[in-house]
Write an enzyme that holds these catalytic residues in place. Sequence first.
Site, short mmCIF file in Angstrom:
data_model
loop_
_atom_site.label_atom_id
_atom_site.label_comp_id
_atom_site.label_asym_id
_atom_site.label_seq_id
_atom_site.Cartn_x
_atom_site.Cartn_y
_atom_site.Cartn_z
N TYR A 11 52.76 3.84 8.73
CA TYR A 11 51.95 4.99 9.17
C TYR A 11 50.65 4.54 9.85
O TYR A 11 50.47 4.72 11.06
CB TYR A 11 51.68 5.86 7.93
CG TYR A 11 50.67 6.97 8.09
CD1 TYR A 11 50.58 7.73 9.26
CD2 TYR A 11 49.80 7.30 7.04
CE1 TYR A 11 49.66 8.78 9.37
CE2 TYR A 11 48.89 8.33 7.14
CZ TYR A 11 48.82 9.07 8.30
OH TYR A 11 47.91 10.08 8.39
N SER A 34 60.70 -2.87 5.24
CA SER A 34 61.09 -2.43 3.89
C SER A 34 60.70 -0.97 3.69
O SER A 34 61.40 -0.23 3.01
CB SER A 34 60.46 -3.32 2.82
OG SER A 34 59.06 -3.36 2.97
N SER A 74 52.56 0.50 -1.38
CA SER A 74 51.41 1.40 -1.51
C SER A 74 51.65 2.66 -2.36
O SER A 74 50.98 3.66 -2.17
CB SER A 74 50.94 1.82 -0.12
OG SER A 74 51.97 2.53 0.53
N SER A 114 41.38 -0.26 -0.25
CA SER A 114 41.55 1.11 -0.73
C SER A 114 40.45 1.52 -1.70
O SER A 114 39.93 0.69 -2.46
CB SER A 114 42.90 1.20 -1.46
OG SER A 114 43.01 2.41 -2.16
N TYR A 138 48.42 -1.16 -7.97
CA TYR A 138 48.13 -1.03 -6.53
C TYR A 138 46.64 -1.32 -6.28
O TYR A 138 46.29 -2.16 -5.44
CB TYR A 138 48.49 0.38 -6.04
CG TYR A 138 48.01 0.66 -4.65
CD1 TYR A 138 48.56 0.01 -3.56
CD2 TYR A 138 46.96 1.57 -4.43
CE1 TYR A 138 48.10 0.24 -2.28
CE2 TYR A 138 46.49 1.81 -3.15
CZ TYR A 138 47.06 1.14 -2.08
OH TYR A 138 46.59 1.38 -0.81
N LYS A 142 44.81 -4.64 -4.36
CA LYS A 142 43.88 -4.55 -3.22
C LYS A 142 42.56 -5.24 -3.57
O LYS A 142 41.96 -5.92 -2.73
CB LYS A 142 43.64 -3.07 -2.86
CG LYS A 142 44.87 -2.38 -2.28
CD LYS A 142 45.18 -2.89 -0.89
CE LYS A 142 46.46 -2.34 -0.31
NZ LYS A 142 46.78 -2.86 1.02
N PHE A 166 39.63 6.15 1.92
CA PHE A 166 39.78 7.25 0.97
C PHE A 166 41.09 7.96 1.35
O PHE A 166 42.09 7.29 1.51
CB PHE A 166 38.48 8.06 0.92
CG PHE A 166 37.44 7.32 0.08
CD1 PHE A 166 36.96 6.07 0.49
CD2 PHE A 166 37.02 7.80 -1.14
CE1 PHE A 166 36.07 5.33 -0.31
CE2 PHE A 166 36.12 7.08 -1.94
CZ PHE A 166 35.65 5.85 -1.52
N HIS A 189 52.06 12.05 -1.01
CA HIS A 189 50.75 12.56 -0.59
C HIS A 189 50.73 14.07 -0.41
O HIS A 189 51.73 14.70 -0.08
CB HIS A 189 50.30 11.86 0.70
CG HIS A 189 49.97 10.42 0.47
ND1 HIS A 189 50.50 9.40 1.21
CD2 HIS A 189 49.18 9.84 -0.46
CE1 HIS A 189 50.04 8.25 0.75
NE2 HIS A 189 49.24 8.48 -0.27
N LEU A 190 49.54 14.61 -0.66
CA LEU A 190 49.39 16.06 -0.71
C LEU A 190 49.73 16.76 0.61
O LEU A 190 50.53 17.71 0.62
CB LEU A 190 47.93 16.38 -1.12
CG LEU A 190 47.57 17.86 -1.16
CD1 LEU A 190 48.43 18.60 -2.19
CD2 LEU A 190 46.08 18.03 -1.47
N ARG A 221 38.97 15.39 -3.12
CA ARG A 221 39.19 14.14 -2.41
C ARG A 221 38.47 14.17 -1.06
O ARG A 221 38.22 15.23 -0.50
CB ARG A 221 40.69 13.91 -2.15
CG ARG A 221 41.50 13.67 -3.41
CD ARG A 221 41.22 12.30 -3.99
NE ARG A 221 41.97 12.05 -5.20
CZ ARG A 221 41.58 12.38 -6.43
NH1 ARG A 221 40.44 13.03 -6.63
NH2 ARG A 221 42.31 12.09 -7.48
#
Length: 322
Positions: A11, A34, A74, A114, A138, A142, A166, A189-190, A221
């Site tokens: 992404y 992957s 992730s 992150s 995760y 990081k 973020f 994700h939202l 967030r």
Amino acid sequence: MRVLVTGGAGYIGSVVTAQLLSEGHQVVVVDDLSTGHADAVPPGAEFHQLDVAALDPVLGDWGVEAVIHFAAKSLVGESVAEPARYWRTNVVGTVALLDSLRAHGIDRIVFSSSAATYGQSKEQPIREDAPTAPTSAYGSSKLAVDLALADYARAYGLGAISLRYFNVAGALRTSEGRYYGERHTTETHLIPNALRAASGTGEALPLFGTDYPTPDGTCVRDYIHVVDLAHAHVQSLGVAAPGIHQIVNLGSGSGNSVREVLRTVRAVTGSDVPVAEAPRRPGDPPVLIASNDRAADLLGWRPTLSLRAMVEDAWEFHNATN
Ligand code: UDP
């Protein structure tokens, strides 16, 4: 500049690759596919399907001057259940990459870090000197790489910038009409999930927790548009300085609750989002907001695109790809 982008079929990596190309840079993409998609690698980039730990024999031939490193696993939930996979891919893989960079005299890296490194920070907005206490493998992976970069900078003269994101959302539509956006097989994700729910192609959206100590009871967030985020990477390439590791938060400096996001999704799509109220998701802190003062000072970076623009662009991407 000739830039190696690891994870350039994912992404954020694909958006940054497209951005670099549009600004006249040359890009070599490495991705093991992957989780990425070969057709997400922007045309114009040179693509190699490879693991980042396997670059040593070939890196010398590519003539790259700098690296932007995204390739990683992730999924926060998966990392708690299967930490070994995160330590191996994100930490061991990155150390192998760093050693290949050293071997070939490549001394500039921008790393995709992150906000998960901070964990449940009491301080809001979160500055880069806030304590780090990750709550998932995760986040730990990081943070481990951020620490390695600091050591490699000190001892080997690496110039490194860790960008701590973020909540990233939105998509890029290029002037040639190509789209780059969020296309995860397992989507947690939202915003993409709310768009799916609104379009009737998915299930009702689970709303994780309505009893948080926030104004409307749902988590707050700090959302940032992937195009703004991409600009910060390109700007970082010019700022990374030999022997110095710097950490920079990337966020808007303000927050939106889950219910506010859902209202924006309804306004953009014209459809209600079917919601199923659910218990809190383990590990979700009530509020995460970035201080972006350092991004402004060091990179001259400011976010320019609103939550509404993120949802509109993600919706356009959803409609173009479904
Ligand atoms: N969230 C939700 N339902 C979903 C996905 C996310 O209620 O299907 C909530 C989640 O609990 C968090 C916020 O939306 O409070 C943002 O979650 P996301 O996974 O997008 O990003 P995170 O903050 O975990 O990195």
